[in-house]
Scaffold this motif. Structure first.
Motif, short mmCIF file in Angstrom:
data_model
loop_
_atom_site.label_atom_id
_atom_site.label_comp_id
_atom_site.label_asym_id
_atom_site.label_seq_id
_atom_site.Cartn_x
_atom_site.Cartn_y
_atom_site.Cartn_z
N GLY A 1 34.02 51.04 27.36
CA GLY A 1 32.70 50.90 26.98
C GLY A 1 32.05 49.82 27.17
N GLN A 2 32.87 48.57 27.81
CA GLN A 2 32.59 47.31 28.37
C GLN A 2 32.15 47.41 29.73
OE1 GLN A 2 32.17 45.23 26.11
NE2 GLN A 2 32.85 46.70 24.68
N PRO A 3 31.33 46.38 30.18
CA PRO A 3 30.89 46.23 31.71
C PRO A 3 32.26 45.78 32.59
CG PRO A 3 29.44 44.99 30.32
CD PRO A 3 30.63 45.14 29.32
N LYS A 4 32.13 45.82 33.69
CA LYS A 4 33.28 45.54 34.70
C LYS A 4 33.60 44.01 34.44
CE LYS A 4 34.89 45.79 39.22
NZ LYS A 4 34.58 46.10 40.76
N GLY A 5 34.97 43.71 34.22
CA GLY A 5 35.47 42.55 34.04
C GLY A 5 35.29 41.95 32.67
N ARG A 6 34.98 42.88 31.69
CA ARG A 6 34.96 42.33 30.42
C ARG A 6 35.94 43.14 29.51
NH1 ARG A 6 29.56 40.24 29.78
NH2 ARG A 6 29.80 40.24 27.67
N ASP B 1 34.79 38.84 22.76
CA ASP B 1 34.39 39.68 23.87
C ASP B 1 34.90 38.65 25.02
OD1 ASP B 1 32.74 41.56 25.35
OD2 ASP B 1 31.86 39.79 25.97
N TYR B 2 35.83 39.19 25.70
CA TYR B 2 36.43 38.14 27.09
C TYR B 2 35.66 38.60 28.23
CZ TYR B 2 40.01 36.56 24.07
OH TYR B 2 40.95 35.73 23.05
N ASP B 3 35.43 37.49 29.04
CA ASP B 3 35.06 37.66 30.33
C ASP B 3 36.16 37.17 31.14
OD1 ASP B 3 33.68 37.42 32.83
OD2 ASP B 3 31.76 36.76 32.03
N GLU B 4 36.66 37.92 32.20
CA GLU B 4 37.78 37.76 32.92
C GLU B 4 37.41 36.60 34.00
OE1 GLU B 4 40.99 40.65 34.25
OE2 GLU B 4 39.01 42.00 33.79
N SER B 5 35.96 36.19 34.20
CA SER B 5 35.85 35.21 35.37
C SER B 5 35.79 33.99 34.84
CB SER B 5 34.46 35.62 35.73
OG SER B 5 33.57 35.36 34.92
N ARG B 6 35.84 33.92 33.37
CA ARG B 6 35.85 32.49 32.90
C ARG B 6 37.56 32.17 32.70
NH1 ARG B 6 32.22 34.24 28.23
NH2 ARG B 6 30.14 33.85 28.87
N PHE B 7 38.38 33.03 32.67
CA PHE B 7 39.72 32.50 32.68
C PHE B 7 40.17 31.74 34.04
CE2 PHE B 7 40.03 36.28 29.89
CZ PHE B 7 40.91 35.82 28.96
N SER B 8 41.18 30.76 33.88
CA SER B 8 41.37 29.99 34.99
C SER B 8 42.27 31.00 35.87
CB SER B 8 42.18 28.61 34.48
OG SER B 8 43.45 28.94 34.05
N ALA B 9 42.32 30.26 37.32
CA ALA B 9 43.06 31.24 37.91
C ALA B 9 44.73 31.36 37.91
CB ALA B 9 42.80 30.62 39.46
N GLU B 10 44.96 30.36 37.13
CA GLU B 10 46.46 30.09 36.68
C GLU B 10 46.62 31.05 35.44
OE1 GLU B 10 45.03 26.67 38.79
OE2 GLU B 10 44.41 27.46 37.16
N MET B 11 45.67 31.35 34.78
CA MET B 11 45.74 32.38 33.63
C MET B 11 45.77 33.52 33.95
SD MET B 11 46.73 30.83 30.78
CE MET B 11 46.34 32.15 29.54
N ARG B 12 45.01 33.93 34.89
CA ARG B 12 44.87 35.48 35.25
C ARG B 12 45.73 36.28 35.43
NH1 ARG B 12 39.82 34.35 39.16
NH2 ARG B 12 38.55 33.42 37.45
N PRO B 13 46.96 35.77 36.06
CA PRO B 13 48.20 36.80 36.16
C PRO B 13 48.98 36.94 34.79
CG PRO B 13 48.18 34.91 37.80
CD PRO B 13 47.01 34.88 36.66
#
Length: 230
Positions: free
Chosen positions: A200-205, A177-189
């Motif tokens: 079925g997941q909360p926003k950002g997950r 289960d991934y939380d996008e807010s935990r990714f570094s700014a460099e990795m998100r792109p």
């Protein structure tokens, strides 16, 4: 040696099987817990509480504590070392672990006391390092891609590892289960997430199944350096 009368009193193999199936069905019908899923991979303890992670006798926060696993070690400069565990089963977000290991070669300090026996820990405190190039919608190499990283990156960088927590496993496959807010700014792109992974997941997950799990912290399992995105 048993006589014919004794043998006739012994239940047949078919009867034993029928009784066993009946007990299993009765347990399910009465709401009893399902059998844990069998798993086989290595994971790392992502605990920040100085008191350590509780290892429990059953997959429940109410179960007795058998021992503890040390938290993430850091030298203050960004170097982090985690206790390694072998995972053998999962049940409702809990994972059965054993053979915990604190790598003193990474910390440069004497190995910390760890509970090396078998017990259960919450998947919210476990992370994995995967060298797969894609996460799938189910534990099958032919399943549709749920998440992928651009430029051929794999899921073994520190940002990618710490962004996820374990929720399930089947054999050597792990559902994260991934939380996008935990990714570094460099990795998100670099993230490419399908709608199916977010369903079925909360926003950002989002969730994905990964294989090729690596149990070595400082390098990839083929021996080369493990680097985050440039």
């Amino acid at each position: 040696m048993a006589n014919d009368r004794t043998l006739s009193l012994l239940p047949s193999r078919a009867l034993i099987l029928a009784i066993g199936l009946g007990i299993g069905r009765a347990a399910l019908a009465s709401g009893g817990p399902p059998e844990p899923a069998s798993c086989d991979f290595a994971a790392f303890v992502e605990e920040t509480d100085p008191a350590g992670l509780n290892v429990r006798a059953e997959p429940s926060s109410a179960a007795p504590v058998l021992g503890k696993l040390p938290p993430v070690w850091t030298d203050g400069s960004g170097m982090r070392a985690r206790v390694l565990v072998k995972v053998t089963a999962s049940s409702n977000g809990w994972f059965r672990v054993r053979e915990a290991f604190d790598d003193e070669a990474l910390t440069g300090q004497p190995a910390r006391p760890v509970y090396e026996g078998e017990g259960w820990v919450s998947g919210r405190k476990l992370i994995v390092k995967s060298q797969a190039n894609a996460g799938r919608t189910r534990p099958d190499p032919k399943a549709p891609v749920a998440v992928q990283l651009k430029d051929g990156l794999v899921f073994d960088g520190s940002s990618t590892m710490t962004a996820g927590r374990l929720v399930d496993c089947r054999g050597s496959w792990v559902q994260v289960d991934y939380d996008e807010s935990r990714f570094s700014a460099e990795m998100r792109p670099y993230l490419q997430v399908s709608p199916a992974a977010r369903a079925g997941q909360p926003k950002g997950r989002f969730r994905a199944w990964l294989d090729q799990i690596c149990g070595i912290q400082e390098t990839t399992c083929d021996g080369s350096s493990s680097l985050d995105a440039k």
